[in-house]
Design a protein around this motif. Structure first.
Motif, PDB file in Angstrom:
ATOM      1  N   VAL A 340       0.871  -1.181   0.000  1.00 47.51           N
ATOM      2  CA  VAL A 340       0.000   0.000   0.000  1.00 47.51           C
ATOM      3  C   VAL A 340       0.902   1.223   0.000  1.00 47.51           C
ATOM      4  O   VAL A 340       1.757   1.358   0.886  1.00 47.51           O
ATOM      5  CB  VAL A 340      -0.895   0.039   1.268  1.00 47.51           C
ATOM      6  CG1 VAL A 340      -1.826   1.246   1.207  1.00 47.51           C
ATOM      7  CG2 VAL A 340      -1.690  -1.244   1.410  1.00 47.51           C
ATOM      8  N   ARG A 352      -5.636   5.473   7.599  1.00 48.07           N
ATOM      9  CA  ARG A 352      -6.631   4.805   6.735  1.00 48.07           C
ATOM     10  C   ARG A 352      -6.064   3.513   6.153  1.00 48.07           C
ATOM     11  O   ARG A 352      -6.732   2.485   6.101  1.00 48.07           O
ATOM     12  CB  ARG A 352      -7.075   5.743   5.602  1.00 48.07           C
ATOM     13  CG  ARG A 352      -8.263   6.626   5.966  1.00 48.07           C
ATOM     14  CD  ARG A 352      -8.957   7.180   4.714  1.00 48.07           C
ATOM     15  NE  ARG A 352      -8.022   7.801   3.786  1.00 48.07           N
ATOM     16  CZ  ARG A 352      -7.645   9.084   3.843  1.00 48.07           C
ATOM     17  NH1 ARG A 352      -8.136   9.877   4.789  1.00 48.07           N
ATOM     18  NH2 ARG A 352      -6.795   9.570   2.957  1.00 48.07           N
ATOM     19  N   ALA A 353      -4.788   3.560   5.725  1.00 51.53           N
ATOM     20  CA  ALA A 353      -4.153   2.374   5.126  1.00 51.53           C
ATOM     21  C   ALA A 353      -4.047   1.255   6.166  1.00 51.53           C
ATOM     22  O   ALA A 353      -4.326   0.087   5.869  1.00 51.53           O
ATOM     23  CB  ALA A 353      -2.773   2.737   4.588  1.00 51.53           C
ATOM     24  N   GLU A 355      -5.945   0.882   8.808  1.00 55.30           N
ATOM     25  CA  GLU A 355      -7.305   0.432   9.087  1.00 55.30           C
ATOM     26  C   GLU A 355      -7.802  -0.527   8.007  1.00 55.30           C
ATOM     27  O   GLU A 355      -8.426  -1.552   8.299  1.00 55.30           O
ATOM     28  CB  GLU A 355      -8.228   1.654   9.122  1.00 55.30           C
ATOM     29  CG  GLU A 355      -9.215   1.648  10.246  1.00 55.30           C
ATOM     30  CD  GLU A 355      -9.687   3.076  10.503  1.00 55.30           C
ATOM     31  OE1 GLU A 355      -9.869   3.406  11.678  1.00 55.30           O
ATOM     32  OE2 GLU A 355      -9.827   3.839   9.516  1.00 55.30           O
ATOM     33  N   SER A 356      -7.486  -0.210   6.756  1.00 48.98           N
ATOM     34  CA  SER A 356      -7.999  -1.063   5.670  1.00 48.98           C
ATOM     35  C   SER A 356      -7.341  -2.438   5.719  1.00 48.98           C
ATOM     36  O   SER A 356      -7.984  -3.446   5.433  1.00 48.98           O
ATOM     37  CB  SER A 356      -7.849  -0.392   4.306  1.00 48.98           C
ATOM     38  OG  SER A 356      -6.508  -0.456   3.899  1.00 48.98           O
ATOM     39  N   LEU A 357      -6.062  -2.504   6.100  1.00 49.55           N
ATOM     40  CA  LEU A 357      -5.405  -3.812   6.229  1.00 49.55           C
ATOM     41  C   LEU A 357      -6.005  -4.595   7.392  1.00 49.55           C
ATOM     42  O   LEU A 357      -6.273  -5.798   7.284  1.00 49.55           O
ATOM     43  CB  LEU A 357      -3.894  -3.645   6.476  1.00 49.55           C
ATOM     44  CG  LEU A 357      -3.039  -3.171   5.298  1.00 49.55           C
ATOM     45  CD1 LEU A 357      -1.571  -3.078   5.719  1.00 49.55           C
ATOM     46  CD2 LEU A 357      -3.181  -4.108   4.107  1.00 49.55           C
ATOM     47  N   GLY A 359      -8.890  -4.352   8.565  1.00 50.43           N
ATOM     48  CA  GLY A 359     -10.287  -4.711   8.308  1.00 50.43           C
ATOM     49  C   GLY A 359     -10.464  -5.779   7.236  1.00 50.43           C
ATOM     50  O   GLY A 359     -11.561  -6.288   7.049  1.00 50.43           O
ATOM     51  N   ASP A 360      -9.414  -6.100   6.509  1.00 47.79           N
ATOM     52  CA  ASP A 360      -9.546  -7.070   5.410  1.00 47.79           C
ATOM     53  C   ASP A 360      -8.325  -7.997   5.374  1.00 47.79           C
ATOM     54  O   ASP A 360      -7.460  -7.872   4.496  1.00 47.79           O
ATOM     55  CB  ASP A 360      -9.716  -6.302   4.085  1.00 47.79           C
ATOM     56  CG  ASP A 360     -10.156  -7.227   2.959  1.00 47.79           C
ATOM     57  OD1 ASP A 360     -10.099  -8.467   3.137  1.00 47.79           O
ATOM     58  OD2 ASP A 360     -10.544  -6.709   1.884  1.00 47.79           O
ATOM     59  N   HIS A 363      -7.399  -9.776   1.987  1.00 50.12           N
ATOM     60  CA  HIS A 363      -6.740  -8.901   1.008  1.00 50.12           C
ATOM     61  C   HIS A 363      -5.293  -8.644   1.435  1.00 50.12           C
ATOM     62  O   HIS A 363      -4.365  -8.698   0.621  1.00 50.12           O
ATOM     63  CB  HIS A 363      -7.520  -7.583   0.903  1.00 50.12           C
ATOM     64  CG  HIS A 363      -6.779  -6.504   0.203  1.00 50.12           C
ATOM     65  ND1 HIS A 363      -6.565  -6.508  -1.154  1.00 50.12           N
ATOM     66  CD2 HIS A 363      -6.151  -5.391   0.689  1.00 50.12           C
ATOM     67  CE1 HIS A 363      -5.849  -5.436  -1.489  1.00 50.12           C
ATOM     68  NE2 HIS A 363      -5.588  -4.749  -0.384  1.00 50.12           N
TER      69      HIS A 363
END
Ligand code: UDP
Ligand code: GLC
Length: 396
Positions: A340, A352-353, A355-357, A359-360, A363
């Motif tokens: 990322v 945000r980066a 958090e996205s990791l 949360g998924d 991925h």
């Protein structure tokens, strides 16, 4: 290895020039030194390494079977890269050291400088010993990393005295040429990292390392590996942490080159912003592979363009999702498929980066697997050694 390393014995006879005299100003283990460690070890017994400071780098080289000696700097030690011009004592010191380096260079064909300070000394020594000088440029020669005066002086000296300038990325090469460096001197050689220490970490060892950190079992653990310096961006990750209540961050590294005040400021920032219980300052560690595998993601947060960034390749080799800042040599290592990329100095984007990791996980794991495959293929020690050999072949 072949070529230079297989050359004549170390009998010391000046007529039997063998390989390379590697010169580095540092005694501590920064990324430039860790890269040279693998290179000097591969060049073998026909070559040797000269350090301009005592420290753990010497021991590390010795333990890899590299012949090492140390000629400590005097006044030159205090010249910093942001300095506009070194004082007269530093010049006197440079001459003294240059004479000694020239003596050491006599049995070798090439003097190879692994840092800017080493290059200044090597350039003078090369004149005295009549040996070609290769500069392995590992810095982005541009403000704010360096003062304009420093950049002009370094580039002028390189154009006059370097037989070759090896750079650790295309970004480093571009900055050198933008500052007037001759393109004909430049060869780009990316760093390679040995995957073996990462592969050797068992799940049990990773779990034990994580348990020793004392973080809650359900915490999402991110880790930033790097010497403490404002351009490495530890302050940005601390800032991001204020937006991520479930995340713990490991800060692994130390102020290697006199940045103790910055290290204290980080601790103060953690306390003031209320994240001290989730910010773990671990100091300099030798168990980077274990710590990476004990983490859920590896964060690179440099706020100025990173010349290369070994830690990014290491995170990929550890099979961890990597977040890195989109600048400098970083985009030659990692892209949107294998990691990322976030804008430098943007705590909100970094949060945000992360958090996205978190949360998924599916991925994140797929991305990490693509990153690991790329790192294993593209950033090998063998390719790095071959690149440096090729860059110097006509000189050896
Ligand atoms: N490193 C280490 N122990 C630490 C922190 C960092 O051994 O506590 C290593 C890290 O694994 C990496 C190197 O230091 O190999 C840093 O290199 P990089 O190219 O990322 O940055 P540099 O410090 O050279 O600018
Ligand atoms: C320098 C750079 C770093 C690079 C290392 C090895 O220390 O700051 O980005 O990875 O050299 O070439």
């Amino acid at each position: 290895m072949s070529g230079s390393g297989s050359a004549t014995s170390e009998s010391g006879a000046a007529s039997s020039e063998s390989g390379v005299l590697f010169v580095d100003h540092a005694g501590v283990l920064g990324g430039a030194e860790l890269s040279l460690l693998d290179l000097a070890a591969a060049f073998g017994a026909g070559s040797e390494t000269l350090l301009l400071a005592e420290g753990p780098f010497r021991t590390a080289l010795e333990s890899r079977g590299v012949k090492v000696s140390v000629e400590p700097l005097g006044a030159l030690k205090h010249v910093k890269k942001e300095t506009r011009l070194p004082g007269p004592a530093a010049f006197t010191d440079a001459v003294r050291i240059a004479r000694r380096v020239a003596r050491r260079a006599k049995p070798h064909k090439v003097i190879y400088a692994n840092s800017q300070k080493a290059f200044v000394v090597a350039a003078a020594a090369g004149l005295l010993a009549r040996r070609p000088v290769v500069w392995h440029l590992r810095d982005i020669l541009a403000p704010p990393h360096f003062s304009g005066t420093n950049v002009r002086a370094a580039v002028t000296l390189a154009n006059l005295r370097a037989a070759r300038v090896i750079t650790n990325s295309r970004a480093t090469a571009a900055a050198f040429m933008a500052a007037g460096g001759h393109a004909s001197l430049v060869r780009v050689v990316h760093n390679g990292i040995d995957p073996a220490p990462f592969d050797a970490v068992t799940p049990a060892a990773a779990a034990a390392t994580r348990a020793a950190l004392g973080v809650p079992a359900d915490a999402f653990v991110v880790a930033l590996f790097g010497r403490f310096h404002p351009w490495k961006g530890q302050q940005v990750l601390l800032d991001a942490l204020t937006r991520l209540p479930r995340v713990h961050a490991l800060f692994v590294g130390a102020p290697l080159f006199g940045e103790e005040a910055f290290a204290s400021a980080l601790q103060a920032q953690a306390a003031k912003t209320g994240v001290a219980d989730r910010a773990h300052f671990l100091g300099f560690r030798a168990d980077v592979p274990e710590l990476m595998r004990a983490s859920d993601a590896v964060v690179h947060a440099s706020v100025y363009p990173e010349p290369f960034g070994r830690v990014i390749v290491e995170g990929m080799l550890a099979g961890r999702p990597v977040i890195a800042t989109r600048a400098g040599g970083v985009t030659e290592i990692v892209d949107d498929e294998t990691g990322v990329l976030v804008p430098p100095n943007d705590a909100e984007a970094l949060a945000r980066a992360i958090e996205s990791l978190a949360g998924d996980p599916g991925h994140a794991a797929a991305m990490a697997a693509r990153g690991a495959a790329r790192a294993r293929k593209e950033f090998t020690v063998a390719a790095m050694v071959r690149g440096v050999e090729d860059a110097m072949r006509d000189l050896l």
